[in-house]
Design a protein around this motif. Structure first.
Motif, PDB file in Angstrom:
ATOM      1  N   TYR A  69      20.307 -53.636   0.896  1.00  0.00           N
ATOM      2  CA  TYR A  69      20.021 -52.211   0.709  1.00  0.00           C
ATOM      3  C   TYR A  69      21.260 -51.343   0.931  1.00  0.00           C
ATOM      4  CZ  TYR A  69      15.084 -52.823  -0.035  1.00  0.00           C
ATOM      5  OH  TYR A  69      13.891 -53.154  -0.591  1.00  0.00           O
ATOM      6  N   ILE A  70      21.402 -50.313   0.060  1.00  0.00           N
ATOM      7  CA  ILE A  70      22.538 -49.398   0.149  1.00  0.00           C
ATOM      8  C   ILE A  70      22.314 -48.385   1.275  1.00  0.00           C
ATOM      9  CG2 ILE A  70      23.161 -49.632  -2.290  1.00  0.00           C
ATOM     10  CD1 ILE A  70      21.620 -47.080  -2.871  1.00  0.00           C
ATOM     11  N   PRO A  71      23.383 -47.717   1.732  1.00  0.00           N
ATOM     12  CA  PRO A  71      23.241 -46.796   2.872  1.00  0.00           C
ATOM     13  C   PRO A  71      22.145 -45.733   2.686  1.00  0.00           C
ATOM     14  CG  PRO A  71      25.568 -47.178   2.465  1.00  0.00           C
ATOM     15  CD  PRO A  71      24.823 -47.876   1.352  1.00  0.00           C
ATOM     16  N   SER A  73      19.287 -45.997   1.862  1.00  0.00           N
ATOM     17  CA  SER A  73      17.981 -46.485   2.305  1.00  0.00           C
ATOM     18  C   SER A  73      17.718 -46.179   3.781  1.00  0.00           C
ATOM     19  CB  SER A  73      17.849 -47.978   2.050  1.00  0.00           C
ATOM     20  OG  SER A  73      18.795 -48.670   2.820  1.00  0.00           O
ATOM     21  N   GLN A  74      18.699 -45.579   4.477  1.00  0.00           N
ATOM     22  CA  GLN A  74      18.452 -45.080   5.838  1.00  0.00           C
ATOM     23  C   GLN A  74      17.232 -44.165   5.851  1.00  0.00           C
ATOM     24  OE1 GLN A  74      22.221 -43.138   6.154  1.00  0.00           O
ATOM     25  NE2 GLN A  74      21.533 -41.293   5.150  1.00  0.00           N
ATOM     26  N   ASN A  75      16.900 -43.595   4.693  1.00  0.00           N
ATOM     27  CA  ASN A  75      15.744 -42.704   4.585  1.00  0.00           C
ATOM     28  C   ASN A  75      14.418 -43.430   4.788  1.00  0.00           C
ATOM     29  OD1 ASN A  75      16.349 -39.712   3.621  1.00  0.00           O
ATOM     30  ND2 ASN A  75      17.934 -41.038   2.767  1.00  0.00           N
TER      31      ASN A  75
ATOM     32  N   SER B 127      17.902 -34.033   6.400  1.00  0.00           N
ATOM     33  CA  SER B 127      17.025 -35.194   6.588  1.00  0.00           C
ATOM     34  C   SER B 127      17.428 -36.345   5.659  1.00  0.00           C
ATOM     35  CB  SER B 127      15.561 -34.801   6.385  1.00  0.00           C
ATOM     36  OG  SER B 127      15.171 -34.984   5.036  1.00  0.00           O
ATOM     37  N   ILE B 128      18.022 -36.015   4.524  1.00  0.00           N
ATOM     38  CA  ILE B 128      18.488 -37.058   3.600  1.00  0.00           C
ATOM     39  C   ILE B 128      19.799 -37.664   4.117  1.00  0.00           C
ATOM     40  CG2 ILE B 128      19.360 -37.496   1.269  1.00  0.00           C
ATOM     41  CD1 ILE B 128      17.502 -35.181   0.343  1.00  0.00           C
ATOM     42  N   ASN B 129      20.619 -36.807   4.723  1.00  0.00           N
ATOM     43  CA  ASN B 129      21.916 -37.221   5.278  1.00  0.00           C
ATOM     44  C   ASN B 129      22.795 -37.926   4.244  1.00  0.00           C
ATOM     45  OD1 ASN B 129      23.935 -37.546   7.161  1.00  0.00           O
ATOM     46  ND2 ASN B 129      22.945 -39.240   8.258  1.00  0.00           N
ATOM     47  N   PRO B 130      23.159 -37.234   3.160  1.00  0.00           N
ATOM     48  CA  PRO B 130      23.913 -37.881   2.082  1.00  0.00           C
ATOM     49  C   PRO B 130      25.362 -38.170   2.457  1.00  0.00           C
ATOM     50  CG  PRO B 130      23.752 -35.532   1.678  1.00  0.00           C
ATOM     51  CD  PRO B 130      22.903 -35.805   2.899  1.00  0.00           C
ATOM     52  N   THR B 132      26.642 -41.083   3.712  1.00  0.00           N
ATOM     53  CA  THR B 132      26.933 -42.061   4.763  1.00  0.00           C
ATOM     54  C   THR B 132      27.435 -43.355   4.127  1.00  0.00           C
ATOM     55  OG1 THR B 132      24.673 -42.868   4.713  1.00  0.00           O
ATOM     56  CG2 THR B 132      25.178 -41.174   6.335  1.00  0.00           C
ATOM     57  N   SER B 133      28.098 -44.154   4.937  1.00  0.00           N
ATOM     58  CA  SER B 133      28.609 -45.426   4.441  1.00  0.00           C
ATOM     59  C   SER B 133      28.618 -46.438   5.572  1.00  0.00           C
ATOM     60  CB  SER B 133      30.027 -45.229   3.904  1.00  0.00           C
ATOM     61  OG  SER B 133      30.834 -44.673   4.914  1.00  0.00           O
ATOM     62  N   LEU B 134      28.913 -47.678   5.228  1.00  0.00           N
ATOM     63  CA  LEU B 134      29.020 -48.720   6.246  1.00  0.00           C
ATOM     64  C   LEU B 134      30.363 -48.570   6.939  1.00  0.00           C
ATOM     65  CD1 LEU B 134      27.706 -51.720   4.147  1.00  0.00           C
ATOM     66  CD2 LEU B 134      26.488 -50.502   5.953  1.00  0.00           C
ATOM     67  N   TRP B 146      28.341 -41.539  -2.434  1.00  0.00           N
ATOM     68  CA  TRP B 146      27.035 -41.575  -3.073  1.00  0.00           C
ATOM     69  C   TRP B 146      27.116 -40.932  -4.462  1.00  0.00           C
ATOM     70  CZ3 TRP B 146      22.204 -40.376   0.389  1.00  0.00           C
ATOM     71  CH2 TRP B 146      22.268 -41.150   1.557  1.00  0.00           C
ATOM     72  N   ASP B 224      22.386 -43.225  -6.331  1.00  0.00           N
ATOM     73  CA  ASP B 224      22.022 -43.465  -4.931  1.00  0.00           C
ATOM     74  C   ASP B 224      20.908 -42.526  -4.466  1.00  0.00           C
ATOM     75  OD1 ASP B 224      24.367 -45.207  -3.368  1.00  0.00           O
ATOM     76  OD2 ASP B 224      25.072 -44.199  -5.183  1.00  0.00           O
ATOM     77  N   GLY B 252      17.244 -49.686  -3.546  1.00  0.00           N
ATOM     78  CA  GLY B 252      17.577 -49.107  -2.244  1.00  0.00           C
ATOM     79  C   GLY B 252      17.862 -47.617  -2.325  1.00  0.00           C
ATOM     80  N   GLY B 253      17.944 -47.085  -3.535  1.00  0.00           N
ATOM     81  CA  GLY B 253      18.198 -45.657  -3.713  1.00  0.00           C
ATOM     82  C   GLY B 253      16.988 -44.815  -3.344  1.00  0.00           C
ATOM     83  N   VAL B 254      17.229 -43.529  -3.134  1.00  0.00           N
ATOM     84  CA  VAL B 254      16.202 -42.656  -2.579  1.00  0.00           C
ATOM     85  C   VAL B 254      15.779 -41.557  -3.550  1.00  0.00           C
ATOM     86  CG1 VAL B 254      15.674 -41.009  -0.744  1.00  0.00           C
ATOM     87  CG2 VAL B 254      16.988 -43.050  -0.248  1.00  0.00           C
ATOM     88  N   LYS B 338       9.401 -38.575   0.117  1.00  0.00           N
ATOM     89  CA  LYS B 338      10.480 -39.510  -0.171  1.00  0.00           C
ATOM     90  C   LYS B 338       9.938 -40.849  -0.652  1.00  0.00           C
ATOM     91  CE  LYS B 338      13.873 -37.731   3.104  1.00  0.00           C
ATOM     92  NZ  LYS B 338      14.478 -37.943   4.421  1.00  0.00           N
ATOM     93  N   ILE B 340      11.653 -44.963  -1.600  1.00  0.00           N
ATOM     94  CA  ILE B 340      12.831 -45.833  -1.710  1.00  0.00           C
ATOM     95  C   ILE B 340      12.534 -46.900  -2.757  1.00  0.00           C
ATOM     96  CG2 ILE B 340      14.110 -47.687  -0.525  1.00  0.00           C
ATOM     97  CD1 ILE B 340      13.096 -44.619   1.361  1.00  0.00           C
TER      98      ILE B 340
END
Ligand SMILES: C[S@@+](CC[C@H](N)C(=O)[O-])C[C@H]1O[C@@H](n2cnc3c(N)ncnc32)[C@H](O)[C@@H]1O
Lengths: 245, 346
Positions: A69-71, A73-75, B127-130, B132-134, B146, B224, B252-254, B338, B340
């Motif tokens: 899962y991509i980041p 998906s934290q949602n 709340s979405i917090n766009p 972010t990364s590893l 993203w 994303d 995994g996208g929102v 939301k 996913i």
């Protein structure tokens, strides 16, 4: 299912009906994850990252990554990093069910000793994450998280008394659980600052708390005192969880 | 331009401008909207809802476009009044309620002054917090940003906020966004506004004229984050739009939707209805001189499915919904939904 036994941490006297139903309680079965399958899979792959990245959204994203899962998906986790705390609490509570103390329950070992050993086992369940545990405690007093945290704490006490073989259903039912919750929460907090080898200091701290409570337990006789004691125990639990009362 | 002359006035004293300034704006009400095209539907045509009227689907598209063309320029003014409405409603119901419920948004600060409900929108973005990364394993590998798509993006307000959040909160200068809308005048308004942001002419920002029900120029599994704020209630075929959202999102996208919704508290519901059916179209007329368009907006809110229903529609499109599936805001007048897109396990 465990939730059947999750009576709220209450200051009321137990209702007779709830006491009767407890008598027929089935042996502790594995309880299902508090999360749906996908979230459970991600949380499970997040756990190994807690020692390095803590109870944080980063850890969640690493767990999600391990599941493909991509980041974004934290949602999946509206409660954010607290999902990790909740999951850890559930996992460690479940782990007690396969604990040696329970399996090899020698006839000679009293309920009291088993309670203590199980409590210690559970504390050791925090060993890997103890340097991160204050992060977890910082998340619990939030209004959206506190009910879950307290419910977990109560469920833990309940599980421990149950696994220790305590079947009494008298008015001490709540006292026992509230007392154990208080002892556990205090010791858990103590453990986050313990630098001694093999948590010796924590172990001694736990011993002393149990000593205290034996004395307290004898003092607590009448119903009035019982209620007062429970109220204080409840408050202390909240305080140790960071709630300012 | 109504909005231009109106805005400073609104900011100075919104509670009074209605009384002191109405005559000026009433004179604008001669402007007519194109939505009332003669009904030419054949008996076999599929019908849909336009507010409380039932109209042919093709016609609805035209009507919706008409509504938004009519309001595009005075959209901010209307939005201000809508939020003023909600604010007043709260004040009326809870005269002694804590300040966080009744405090008016500080719209006079910063760029957000041009929009109503800045807190609602901020909360949505937060709340979405766009972006972010590893955690990066080696310093040479730049984290991927993203790819975002803001549908019914209108004037770009949500899009700029998403970019701001990605850039400043999550240090993701490589995150990009496409603002898409069915209406060219809304889109050009967005383009115009982008010029006064730091994303003017930036490759991070692009525009796409498209119907949300058919995003054929957007490749499958390429996005994303798909957002739609106060837009989905206007779509003719919502399930179709949801399936398109599902298609363009990466696994995994929102999908994230901000929308007025069924009010959960019955008392509030009744009051909100009385307020919105009566006052908002009237205010719309006063501010923008176009009562029918605002009547449509209010009715389309009313027509929008309740939270549970909409959550189930999202599930139906194939999404996994987190938690209970939505978050109620401001007593349930607006909600965030939301979904996913699950990763297919081989
Ligand atoms: C109320 S505005 C919302 C604008 C912006 N997202 C906001 O939060 O303020 C609704 C927008 O939806 C657009 N819209 C209506 N039907 C559409 C459709 N089928 N496809 C794409 N956009 C559509 C309208 O043109 C309008 O710009």
């Amino acid at each position: 299912m465990a939730t059947k036994r999750l009576l709220p941490l209450s200051l009321r006297l137990p209702k007779p009906s709830s006491l009767i139903s407890r008598k027929y309680h089935t042996p502790s079965q594995p309880s299902p994850s508090p999360f749906p399958a996908l979230e459970t899979a991600i949380l499970t792959s997040s756990l190994p990252h807690i020692p390095e990245h803590g109870f944080t959204p980063t850890t969640l994203r690493l767990g999600a990554h391990a599941q493909g899962y991509i980041p974004a998906s934290q949602n999946l986790f509206p409660q954010g990093a607290f999902a990790l705390v909740h999951f850890h609490l559930w996992r460690q509570r479940e782990a007690l069910k396969s604990c040696v103390v329970v399996k090899d329950a020698g006839k000679g070992v009293g309920v009291g000793r088993k309670v203590k050993e199980l409590t210690w086992e559970r504390l050791l369940g925090n060993r890997e994450v103890i340097h991160r545990w204050q992060e977890a405690l910082a998340l619990t007093p939030l209004p959206s998280n506190l009910p879950t945290a307290l419910q977990e704490l109560h469920a833990l006490s309940d599980e421990i008394w149950y696994l220790a073989g305590d079947t009494s259903v008298d008015t001490s039912w709540y006292t026992k659980r509230a007392t154990l919750s208080t002892i556990y929460a205090a010791t858990e907090l103590f453990m986050t600052t313990d630098k001694s080898s093999d948590f010796k200091d924590t172990s001694q701290f736990l011993d002393r708390r149990f000593e205290d409570s034996r004395v307290l337990g004898e003092m607590v006789g009448s119903v009035g005192e019982w209620v007062g004691y429970n109220a204080r125990a409840g408050l202390n639990v909240l305080r140790s969880r960071g709630v300012r009362i | 331009m109504a909005s231009r002359t109106l805005r400073p006035l609104l900011n100075r004293s919104r509670f009074q401008c209605l009384h002191t300034q109405t005559p000026r704006y009433l004179s604008k009400s001669t402007k007519h909207h194109s939505a009332e095209a003669p009904n030419q539907s054949t008996p076999h045509e599929r019908t849909t809802h336009f507010g409380f009227e039932t109209v042919a689907e093709a016609e609805k598209e035209a009507r919706v476009a008409g509504v938004f063309s009519n309001v595009a320029e005075s959209y901010d003014a209307m939005n201000d009044f809508m939020s003023l409405g909600i604010h007043r409603l709260w004040k009326y119901i809870f005269p002694f309620s804590p300040p966080f419920l009744t405090e008016r948004p500080k719209e006079c600060e910063g760029r957000s002054r041009t929009k109503a409900n800045p807190q609602t929108r901020d909360h949505f973005v937060h709340s979405i917090n766009p972006g972010t990364s590893l955690p990066t394993t080696s310093p040479s590998t730049e984290p991927q940003g993203w790819k975002m798509l803001d549908i019914a993006g209108g004037t770009g307000d949500i899009a700029f906020r998403l970019l701001d959040h990605a850039t400043h909160i999550n240090a993701s200068p490589s995150s990009t966004i496409t603002i898409s809308d069915i209406n060219p005048s809304m889109l050009s308004e967005g383009r115009k506004r982008s010029l006064s942001t730091s994303y003017a002419h930036s490759p991070r920002l692009s525009f796409l004229l498209a119907n949300a029900e058919n995003l054929h120029t957007v490749p499958s599994s390429s996005i994303d984050l798909y957002t739609v704020a106060f837009g989905i209630r206007n779509f003719t075929d919502k399930p179709k739009a949801l399936r398109e959202a599902y298609r363009v999102l990466k696994p995994g996208g929102v999908f994230a939707c901000l929308e007025f919704s069924g009010v959960t508290n019955p008392l509030l519901d009744a009051m909100y209805k009385r307020w919105s059916f009566g006052a908002i179209p009237l205010i719309g007329q006063l501010v923008a001189g176009d009562r029918a368009s605002y009547q449509y907006l209010v009715e389309s809110i009313e027509r929008f499915p309740k939270q549970e229903e909409f959550r189930d529609m999202i599930k139906e499109a194939g999404f996994h919904v987190p938690g209970k599936g939505w978050e109620d805001l401001t007593g349930g007048i607006a909600a965030i939904h939301k979904g996913i897109k699950p990763v297919e396990k081989a």
